[in-house]
Design an enzyme around this catalytic site. Structure first.
Site, PDB file in Angstrom:
ATOM      1  N   TYR A   1      -6.804   6.308   3.953  1.00  0.00           N
ATOM      2  CA  TYR A   1      -6.935   5.238   2.967  1.00  0.00           C
ATOM      3  C   TYR A   1      -6.035   4.050   3.325  1.00  0.00           C
ATOM      4  CZ  TYR A   1      -5.955   2.187  -0.760  1.00  0.00           C
ATOM      5  OH  TYR A   1      -5.747   1.020  -1.446  1.00  0.00           O
TER       6      TYR A   1
ATOM      7  N   ASP B   1      -9.737   4.867  -2.388  1.00  0.00           N
ATOM      8  CA  ASP B   1      -8.588   5.431  -3.114  1.00  0.00           C
ATOM      9  C   ASP B   1      -9.073   6.049  -4.422  1.00  0.00           C
ATOM     10  OD1 ASP B   1      -9.140   3.295  -4.766  1.00  0.00           O
ATOM     11  OD2 ASP B   1      -7.092   2.527  -4.832  1.00  0.00           O
TER      12      ASP B   1
ATOM     13  N   GLU C   1       0.823  -1.210   0.000  1.00  0.00           N
ATOM     14  CA  GLU C   1       0.000   0.000   0.000  1.00  0.00           C
ATOM     15  C   GLU C   1       0.857   1.261   0.000  1.00  0.00           C
ATOM     16  OE1 GLU C   1      -3.021   0.266  -0.702  1.00  0.00           O
ATOM     17  OE2 GLU C   1      -3.659  -1.815  -0.508  1.00  0.00           O
TER      18      GLU C   1
HETATM   19  N1  ADE Z   1      -4.142   0.010  -5.400  1.00  0.00           N
HETATM   20  C1  ADE Z   1      -4.045   0.396  -4.134  1.00  0.00           C
HETATM   21  N2  ADE Z   1      -4.070  -0.641  -3.289  1.00  0.00           N
HETATM   22  C2  ADE Z   1      -4.188  -1.748  -4.059  1.00  0.00           C
HETATM   23  C3  ADE Z   1      -4.250  -3.137  -3.796  1.00  0.00           C
HETATM   24  N3  ADE Z   1      -4.166  -3.575  -2.568  1.00  0.00           N
HETATM   25  N4  ADE Z   1      -4.369  -3.976  -4.837  1.00  0.00           N
HETATM   26  C4  ADE Z   1      -4.425  -3.489  -6.085  1.00  0.00           C
HETATM   27  N5  ADE Z   1      -4.354  -2.209  -6.401  1.00  0.00           N
HETATM   28  C5  ADE Z   1      -4.239  -1.334  -5.406  1.00  0.00           C
END
Ligand code: ADE
Length: 378
Positions: free
Chosen positions: A127, A145, A44
């Site tokens: 987030y 997000d 993340e």
């Molecule tokens: N974008 C942000 N977090 C994500 C996740 N865990 N898997 C895929 N895309 C992402």
């Protein structure tokens, strides 16, 4: 209120449709194998402002070298930065280091399964805290997000600016309302994945969307007009001169201050070209102002174009020699400096445009010229 009722397609809930779609169509991403809190946290952090395909090679290299929180806490800031080189937004990796040390000291080397405690860690906003709580611990915390904002702005046909604070509040409350009990991990990822694979910014694949029948903007044929955004920040073009200063077969590099843009990265000296100034003159001035030395520009190595945040940079790079080879530069803006061989440049972390320049220096022609103190360029 219009959206108060539970959204159902026939008798099936929207969350069930999304989860069923996710289970069938999700990408096999490495942090989705065992949902370890450490892996989710690093993924993340890397995914903030960065696309999955860019993150993947970085993520694999990172996990090989730093398999757990302790290995991050024990690493040097310099080594971590090297593993982050090219991902940008370098404050993220400093925050990871700080957080790892806190986790070792106060939380027995684990990410606490508690929203407030996670949210209080460096670099973890609402987030990221929501993503860790839901993906790692399957706790019912929303994670909105950029992808989810776009999905909701279409699904609910939001005509307000997507990033206004009133709208963000609305989106988080909707994510909370739609959250099915005990399925936070799948639900939050289904929303993100729908935004990444189907409800994409341009030419969304509405015909195969699992919730198209309830999508308000699809019904009104305004999908392409959502999300609504305030006009973004203007792009600023800047011109920069940069010098590869060569002396006795080595090149001079300096380190940027920790706190600030690209903090802690190494770079070649140089600076912004002022209006009406020639690139060479700007470089001579910068060497004099920032390092207290006079140099000669031997010749232009390259012109490199590079973008970051809202800047479009044109970088003019020159091979330079000191007028007095015995005089050492004095650091006025940078915090540290070194004379290194071209091979040693490989081991240190540089901003992306400097890295492009290093790739050019590694070509034989430049290696030889540096080795001969650039005499061949006379
Ligand atoms: N974008 C942000 N977090 C994500 C996740 N865990 N898997 C895929 N895309 C992402």
């Amino acid at each position: 209120m219009k959206f108060k009722r539970e959204r159902k397609q026939g008798s099936v809930k929207v969350s069930d449709l999304l989860i069923a779609w996710f289970e069938e169509h999700h990408r096999d991403l490495p942090w989705r194998r065992d949902y370890s809190p450490y892996q989710i946290w690093i993924a993340e952090m890397m995914l903030q402002q960065t696309q999955v395909k860019t993150v993947l090679p970085y993520y694999h290299r990172w996990m090989k070298r730093f398999p757990d929180i302790q290995s991050v806490a024990l690493a040097s800031a310099e080594e971590l930065l090297k593993y982050w080189e090219g991902l940008g937004y370098y404050l993220r990796v400093r925050n990871i280091h700080e957080t790892a040390k806190i986790l070792v000291d106060r939380y027995s080397c684990e990410l606490p399964p508690d929203y407030s405690q996670i949210r209080a860690l460096p670099g973890i906003g609402a987030y990221t805290a929501g993503a860790i709580m839901s993906l790692a611990y399957n706790e019912s915390v929303p994670a909105v997000d950029g992808n989810v904002k776009r999905v909701f702005s279409r699904f609910f046909n939001i005509t307000a600016d997507i990033n206004s604070s009133a709208n963000l509040k609305f989106l988080w409350s909707k994510a909370n309302e739609l959250m099915p009990a005990g399925r936070a991990r799948e639900f939050n990822q289904a929303l993100m994945e729908l935004g990444a694979l189907i409800c994409v910014p341009k030419n969304p694949a509405c015909t195969v969307c699992p919730v198209v029948n309830q999508c308000e903007s699809f019904k009104l044929d305004v999908v392409d007009a959502r999300p609504v955004r305030r006009p973004g920040k203007k792009i600023t073009p800047i011109e920069v001169s940069l010098g590869v200063l060569v002396n006795q077969g080595k090149v001079f590099i300096q380190r940027r201050p920790e706190n600030g843009l690209m903090g802690g990265l190494w770079e070649f000296p140089g600076g912004k070209i002022e209006v009406g100034e020639k690139p060479e003159d700007a470089l001579l001035r910068e060497f004099s102002e920032e390092l207290g030395i006079e140099v000669n520009c031997a010749y232009k190595i390259a012109m490199i174009r590079h973008s970051y945040t809202t800047f479009r940079v044109t970088l003019h790079a020159f091979l330079c020699r000191p007028q007095d080879p015995a005089q050492e530069p004095q650091l006025r803006a940078a915090v540290k400096c070194r004379w290194v061989t071209i091979q040693q440049l490989e081991q240190l972390a540089f901003p992306a445009a400097n890295r492009k320049l290093i790739q050019m220096l590694q070509k034989r022609k430049f290696k030889e010229r540096v080795a001969f103190n650039a005499q061949s360029a006379r």
